[in-house]
Motif scaffolding. Structure first.
Motif, PDB file in Angstrom:
ATOM      1  N   ALA A 247     150.235  71.038  37.414  1.00 52.30           N
ATOM      2  CA  ALA A 247     149.403  71.815  37.530  1.00 52.30           C
ATOM      3  C   ALA A 247     149.030  72.197  38.331  1.00 52.30           C
ATOM      4  O   ALA A 247     149.709  73.738  38.946  1.00 52.30           O
ATOM      5  CB  ALA A 247     148.035  71.806  36.085  1.00 52.30           C
ATOM      6  N   ALA A 248     148.930  71.267  39.587  1.00 54.56           N
ATOM      7  CA  ALA A 248     148.395  71.243  41.022  1.00 54.56           C
ATOM      8  C   ALA A 248     149.719  71.163  41.575  1.00 54.56           C
ATOM      9  O   ALA A 248     149.754  72.468  42.283  1.00 54.56           O
ATOM     10  CB  ALA A 248     147.192  70.815  41.213  1.00 54.56           C
ATOM     11  N   ARG A 249     150.511  71.089  41.311  1.00 56.57           N
ATOM     12  CA  ARG A 249     151.677  71.351  42.280  1.00 56.57           C
ATOM     13  C   ARG A 249     152.111  72.258  41.971  1.00 56.57           C
ATOM     14  O   ARG A 249     153.414  72.287  42.504  1.00 56.57           O
ATOM     15  CB  ARG A 249     153.159  69.409  42.130  1.00 56.57           C
ATOM     16  CG  ARG A 249     151.758  68.806  43.294  1.00 56.57           C
ATOM     17  CD  ARG A 249     153.045  67.570  42.197  1.00 56.57           C
ATOM     18  NE  ARG A 249     152.387  66.390  42.951  1.00 56.57           N
ATOM     19  CZ  ARG A 249     151.835  65.784  43.904  1.00 56.57           C
ATOM     20  NH1 ARG A 249     152.251  66.339  44.716  1.00 56.57           N
ATOM     21  NH2 ARG A 249     151.125  64.729  44.211  1.00 56.57           N
ATOM     22  N   HIS A 250     152.680  72.784  40.843  1.00 58.04           N
ATOM     23  CA  HIS A 250     152.871  74.418  40.811  1.00 58.04           C
ATOM     24  C   HIS A 250     151.558  75.572  40.888  1.00 58.04           C
ATOM     25  O   HIS A 250     151.971  76.839  40.178  1.00 58.04           O
ATOM     26  CB  HIS A 250     152.860  74.502  39.049  1.00 58.04           C
ATOM     27  CG  HIS A 250     154.309  73.645  38.730  1.00 58.04           C
ATOM     28  ND1 HIS A 250     154.235  72.030  38.375  1.00 58.04           N
ATOM     29  CD2 HIS A 250     155.537  73.828  38.449  1.00 58.04           C
ATOM     30  CE1 HIS A 250     155.239  71.744  38.457  1.00 58.04           C
ATOM     31  NE2 HIS A 250     156.420  73.606  38.155  1.00 58.04           N
ATOM     32  N   GLY A 251     150.854  74.889  41.487  1.00 53.84           N
ATOM     33  CA  GLY A 251     149.792  76.180  42.168  1.00 53.84           C
ATOM     34  C   GLY A 251     148.934  76.671  40.805  1.00 53.84           C
ATOM     35  O   GLY A 251     148.569  78.071  41.465  1.00 53.84           O
ATOM     36  N   VAL A 252     148.672  75.999  39.821  1.00 56.31           N
ATOM     37  CA  VAL A 252     147.904  76.473  39.026  1.00 56.31           C
ATOM     38  C   VAL A 252     146.410  76.618  39.974  1.00 56.31           C
ATOM     39  O   VAL A 252     145.327  75.761  39.943  1.00 56.31           O
ATOM     40  CB  VAL A 252     147.345  75.705  38.566  1.00 56.31           C
ATOM     41  CG1 VAL A 252     146.122  76.096  37.178  1.00 56.31           C
ATOM     42  CG2 VAL A 252     148.778  75.901  36.892  1.00 56.31           C
ATOM     43  N   LYS A 253     145.304  77.645  39.500  1.00 58.98           N
ATOM     44  CA  LYS A 253     144.376  77.940  40.199  1.00 58.98           C
ATOM     45  C   LYS A 253     144.409  77.312  41.402  1.00 58.98           C
ATOM     46  O   LYS A 253     143.341  77.085  42.133  1.00 58.98           O
ATOM     47  CB  LYS A 253     143.543  76.611  39.851  1.00 58.98           C
ATOM     48  CG  LYS A 253     142.107  77.225  39.863  1.00 58.98           C
ATOM     49  CD  LYS A 253     140.556  76.550  38.781  1.00 58.98           C
ATOM     50  CE  LYS A 253     139.401  76.559  39.102  1.00 58.98           C
ATOM     51  NZ  LYS A 253     139.092  76.612  40.672  1.00 58.98           N
ATOM     52  N   ARG A 254     145.303  77.751  42.143  1.00 62.53           N
ATOM     53  CA  ARG A 254     145.292  77.412  43.960  1.00 62.53           C
ATOM     54  C   ARG A 254     144.793  75.850  44.392  1.00 62.53           C
ATOM     55  O   ARG A 254     144.004  76.065  45.468  1.00 62.53           O
ATOM     56  CB  ARG A 254     144.799  78.965  44.335  1.00 62.53           C
ATOM     57  CG  ARG A 254     145.118  79.600  43.922  1.00 62.53           C
ATOM     58  CD  ARG A 254     144.568  81.021  45.070  1.00 62.53           C
ATOM     59  NE  ARG A 254     144.504  82.387  44.547  1.00 62.53           N
ATOM     60  CZ  ARG A 254     144.010  83.280  45.260  1.00 62.53           C
ATOM     61  NH1 ARG A 254     143.516  83.685  45.691  1.00 62.53           N
ATOM     62  NH2 ARG A 254     144.873  84.910  44.677  1.00 62.53           N
ATOM     63  N   PHE A 255     144.862  75.028  43.537  1.00 63.10           N
ATOM     64  CA  PHE A 255     144.952  73.692  43.982  1.00 63.10           C
ATOM     65  C   PHE A 255     145.425  73.519  44.908  1.00 63.10           C
ATOM     66  O   PHE A 255     146.676  73.872  44.933  1.00 63.10           O
ATOM     67  CB  PHE A 255     144.556  72.647  42.540  1.00 63.10           C
ATOM     68  CG  PHE A 255     144.027  72.676  41.434  1.00 63.10           C
ATOM     69  CD1 PHE A 255     142.589  72.215  41.870  1.00 63.10           C
ATOM     70  CD2 PHE A 255     143.938  73.157  40.181  1.00 63.10           C
ATOM     71  CE1 PHE A 255     141.971  72.534  40.936  1.00 63.10           C
ATOM     72  CE2 PHE A 255     142.741  73.144  39.224  1.00 63.10           C
ATOM     73  CZ  PHE A 255     141.560  72.530  39.159  1.00 63.10           C
ATOM     74  N   ASN A 256     145.180  72.375  45.217  1.00 62.30           N
ATOM     75  CA  ASN A 256     146.257  72.292  46.695  1.00 62.30           C
ATOM     76  C   ASN A 256     146.688  70.931  46.175  1.00 62.30           C
ATOM     77  O   ASN A 256     147.023  70.500  45.053  1.00 62.30           O
ATOM     78  CB  ASN A 256     145.607  70.951  47.778  1.00 62.30           C
ATOM     79  CG  ASN A 256     145.933  70.054  48.491  1.00 62.30           C
ATOM     80  OD1 ASN A 256     146.939  69.099  48.339  1.00 62.30           O
ATOM     81  ND2 ASN A 256     145.519  70.532  49.433  1.00 62.30           N
TER      82      ASN A 256
END
Length: 290
Positions: A247-256
């Motif tokens: 999810a983070a690598r797909h930009g969810v919640k603007r996570f790094n």
């Protein structure tokens, strides 16, 4: 012995004197509940964007950031703290005047946001708790030299995090450290990319064998869809390490993009995500994962 917990205070929660006092009060609540927080602090709301404007040549944007933190410092710790905040600004100002190359200069200038925020928040926490040690992230988080999007070198960072944990535990003190910042093998300041404070927090917990991370933001957790799309979202209650990493690598919640990477290599911590009142989402290892 108190149980350690890593607490990242996001910039969305840091904008004025009252917000820093509230963050410090939250840390005090954890301390009074028998926990020992290691606090990872972000820059105040809007500061990183303002510093990016400064890097485009608008020097006034940098001075506006200095004035913002000076005002915060006066409200929290008085004239002495204000002078510390202003003193911190000398390094990026000299770097801008020296005409350093953009990638190196960018990290020096951007790091001011977190460094000044750490001074202000640590002062507020000291008022609330009384037992605080400031730690420079450049001394703990060791990275490669990809300025602007550096990767943590775990084997070099791990013994430094172990020292951090030992310092907190043996002295029963709250540690306050900047997120987003590290340094390379030459000692040059690096940054981990936008949202890098979350990565700092997960890395410290994973490398330090700490069981819980709290990523404090201004929403109840990780939403199923972007609220800006006009669809009523729901809070996703639980994700596995790998689901969160994807999810983070797909930009969810603007996570790094690398936020949950440390958990894949050093599994153990539970990551709880939400606001001060409600940590609605948890990221944890699935049975057989890691």
């Amino acid at each position: 012995m108190r149980a350690l917990v890593v607490v990242k205070i996001g910039g969305s929660n840091l904008s004025n004197v009252d917000s820093y006092v509230r963050a410090a009060g939250y840390v005090r609540q954890l301390y009074e509940a028998g926990l020992l927080p290691i606090v990872v602090v972000s820059a105040a709301k809007g500061v990183t964007d303002k510093l990016l404007v400064a890097l485009q040549g608008d020097r006034n944007a940098f001075y506006e950031v200095v004035e913002l933190y000076s005002e915060l410092a006066r409200g929290i710790g008085g004239e002495k703290l204000e002078q510390e905040v202003r003193g911190l600004a000398e390094v990026p100002l000299k770097a801008m005047k020296a005409g350093l190359e953009r990638p190196v200069l960018g990290d020096i200038v951007l790091s001011y946001g977190e460094k000044a925020s750490k001074l202000v928040l640590s002062s507020a926490i000291e008022t609330e708790v009384g037992r605080v040690v400031r730690v420079d992230a450049e001394e703990v988080i060791k990275t490669g030299s990809n300025h602007g999007d550096a990767s943590i070198i775990y084997e070099k960072t791990e013994p430094r995090v172990e020292w951090l944990v030992k310092t907190a535990s043996e002295n029963n003190v709250v540690i306050v450290i900047e997120g987003f910042i590290g340094s390379d093998e030459k000692g040059a300041t690096t940054t981990l990319g936008r949202g890098g404070s979350d990565l700092t927090a997960t890395a410290i917990a994973a490398l330090g064998g700490i069981g819980e991370v709290r990523l404090i933001t201004n929403v109840k957790g990780v939403y199923s869809v972007d609220p800006d799309l006009g669809i009523k979202p729901r809070v996703v209650k639980c994700l596995s390490y790998r689901e969160a990493d994807e999810a983070a690598r797909h930009g969810v919640k603007r996570f790094n993009a690398k936020t949950f990477e440390p958990l894949l290599f050093f599994p153990g911590p539970v990551v709880r995500i939400g606001d001060y009142e409600h940590l609605g989402s948890s990221v944890m290892r699935e049975l057989g994962e890691g």
